[in-house]
Design a protein around this motif. Structure first.
Motif, mmCIF file in Angstrom:
data_model
loop_
_atom_site.group_PDB
_atom_site.id
_atom_site.type_symbol
_atom_site.label_atom_id
_atom_site.label_comp_id
_atom_site.label_asym_id
_atom_site.label_seq_id
_atom_site.Cartn_x
_atom_site.Cartn_y
_atom_site.Cartn_z
ATOM 1 N N SER A 21 84.563 -11.053 -33.063
ATOM 2 C CA SER A 21 85.547 -11.552 -32.789
ATOM 3 C C SER A 21 87.015 -10.834 -32.900
ATOM 4 C CB SER A 21 86.422 -12.629 -34.097
ATOM 5 O OG SER A 21 86.458 -12.310 -34.212
ATOM 6 N N VAL A 22 87.301 -10.917 -31.371
ATOM 7 C CA VAL A 22 87.903 -9.453 -31.316
ATOM 8 C C VAL A 22 89.500 -10.270 -30.976
ATOM 9 C CG1 VAL A 22 88.821 -8.357 -28.789
ATOM 10 C CG2 VAL A 22 86.775 -8.274 -30.116
ATOM 11 N N SER A 23 90.492 -10.353 -31.516
ATOM 12 C CA SER A 23 92.351 -10.646 -31.586
ATOM 13 C C SER A 23 92.768 -10.581 -30.275
ATOM 14 C CB SER A 23 92.694 -10.124 -32.076
ATOM 15 O OG SER A 23 93.483 -8.481 -31.839
ATOM 16 N N GLN A 24 93.342 -11.478 -30.218
ATOM 17 C CA GLN A 24 93.555 -11.812 -28.611
ATOM 18 C C GLN A 24 94.622 -10.603 -28.359
ATOM 19 O OE1 GLN A 24 94.371 -14.109 -26.348
ATOM 20 N NE2 GLN A 24 95.447 -13.726 -25.074
ATOM 21 N N GLU A 25 96.003 -9.717 -29.399
ATOM 22 C CA GLU A 25 96.442 -8.395 -28.959
ATOM 23 C C GLU A 25 94.700 -6.904 -27.974
ATOM 24 O OE1 GLU A 25 98.747 -5.101 -31.190
ATOM 25 O OE2 GLU A 25 99.233 -6.863 -31.576
ATOM 26 N N THR A 26 94.436 -6.999 -29.049
ATOM 27 C CA THR A 26 93.430 -5.838 -28.462
ATOM 28 C C THR A 26 92.538 -6.882 -27.577
ATOM 29 O OG1 THR A 26 90.819 -7.078 -29.899
ATOM 30 C CG2 THR A 26 92.714 -5.104 -30.511
ATOM 31 N N LYS A 27 92.860 -8.046 -26.759
ATOM 32 C CA LYS A 27 92.571 -8.418 -25.552
ATOM 33 C C LYS A 27 93.234 -8.014 -24.141
ATOM 34 C CE LYS A 27 89.248 -12.181 -26.924
ATOM 35 N NZ LYS A 27 88.973 -14.050 -26.455
ATOM 36 N N GLU A 28 94.177 -8.651 -24.579
ATOM 37 C CA GLU A 28 95.263 -8.245 -23.963
ATOM 38 C C GLU A 28 95.600 -6.155 -22.984
ATOM 39 O OE1 GLU A 28 98.923 -9.463 -26.090
ATOM 40 O OE2 GLU A 28 98.532 -11.401 -25.312
ATOM 41 N N GLU A 29 95.400 -5.733 -24.465
ATOM 42 C CA GLU A 29 95.132 -4.328 -24.650
ATOM 43 C C GLU A 29 94.260 -3.303 -23.749
ATOM 44 O OE1 GLU A 29 94.045 -2.591 -28.507
ATOM 45 O OE2 GLU A 29 96.853 -2.823 -29.109
ATOM 46 N N GLN A 30 92.855 -4.200 -23.769
ATOM 47 C CA GLN A 30 92.180 -3.797 -22.941
ATOM 48 C C GLN A 30 91.818 -4.450 -21.671
ATOM 49 O OE1 GLN A 30 88.920 -2.211 -24.338
ATOM 50 N NE2 GLN A 30 88.104 -2.683 -21.278
ATOM 51 N N GLU A 31 92.660 -5.548 -21.196
ATOM 52 C CA GLU A 31 93.057 -5.813 -19.492
ATOM 53 C C GLU A 31 93.718 -4.870 -19.251
ATOM 54 O OE1 GLU A 31 94.660 -9.379 -19.860
ATOM 55 O OE2 GLU A 31 92.503 -10.518 -20.648
ATOM 56 N N ASP B 86 91.792 -1.686 -17.911
ATOM 57 C CA ASP B 86 91.421 -2.050 -16.576
ATOM 58 C C ASP B 86 92.189 -2.172 -15.923
ATOM 59 O OD1 ASP B 86 88.715 -2.277 -18.509
ATOM 60 O OD2 ASP B 86 88.846 -4.387 -18.817
#
Length: 179
Positions: free
Chosen positions: A80-90, A93
């Motif tokens: 599971s990846v937190s919402q904050e790391t998803k935003e950072e990854q986006e 990218d």
């Protein structure tokens, strides 16, 4: 003549008075008296200041690290990846995509690279920047060519579109605006 001496005497008196007042005023003031006067006027001093100098720096660093750990939760499991790391990854990218677009250039500039000659640069600096930009292969050879053929003092600042694979003569004529 008498007025002249009177004004001089008055000026010297004013200067001496100012010096005496400054010296006596400074000697009466110390930290304790200033704090006492501030409290009498209603100033409130905090009990626990954030930058307490009495505690060692190591304790302050540990407390700061604990506070930062509380603010930013870490993912519980690897799946599971937190919402904050998803935003950072986006965001990463998006940044990568935009940098690729910038370096690739638009469809209208296929086969050309844009290069900016800044004002006041020497030919050696321009050659080095061109090598870093991938326009030429050897900065020293290009600088020698510019100097031997008299282009060194004719360089003009500006933004130029240089065709891929252009020879030294073509590049020199472009950046000296001699087309």
């Amino acid at each position: 003549m008498k007025a002249k001496w009177f004004i001089r005497g008055m000026g010297v008196g004013i200067i001496l008075t100012a010096l005496i007042l400054c010296i006596t005023y400074r000697s009466d003031q110390n930290d304790g008296s200033v704090i006492k006067e501030a409290k009498e006027l209603g100033m409130v001093f905090p009990e626990n200041e954030t930058g307490d100098v009495s505690r060692p720096q190591k304790e302050q660093a540990e407390q700061l690290a604990k506070e930062q750990a509380k603010e930013k939760p870490k993912p519980v499991s690897g799946a599971s990846v937190s919402q904050e790391t998803k935003e950072e990854q986006e965001a990463k990218d998006k940044l990568d995509k935009s940098s690729k677009d910038i370096t690739k250039g638009s469809k209208y500039q296929d086969g050309k690279k844009t290069f900016v000659v800044r004002s006041g640069l020497l030919s050696s600096s321009v050659a080095r920047e061109m090598e870093e930009a991938g326009i030429i292969d050897d900065a020293d050879a290009f600088d020698d060519y510019i100097e031997k053929n008299g282009y060194g003092k004719q360089l003009r600042s500006g933004k130029y579109k240089i065709p891929d694979g252009a020879d030294y003569e073509t590049i020199a004529k472009i950046i000296t605006k001699q087309k």
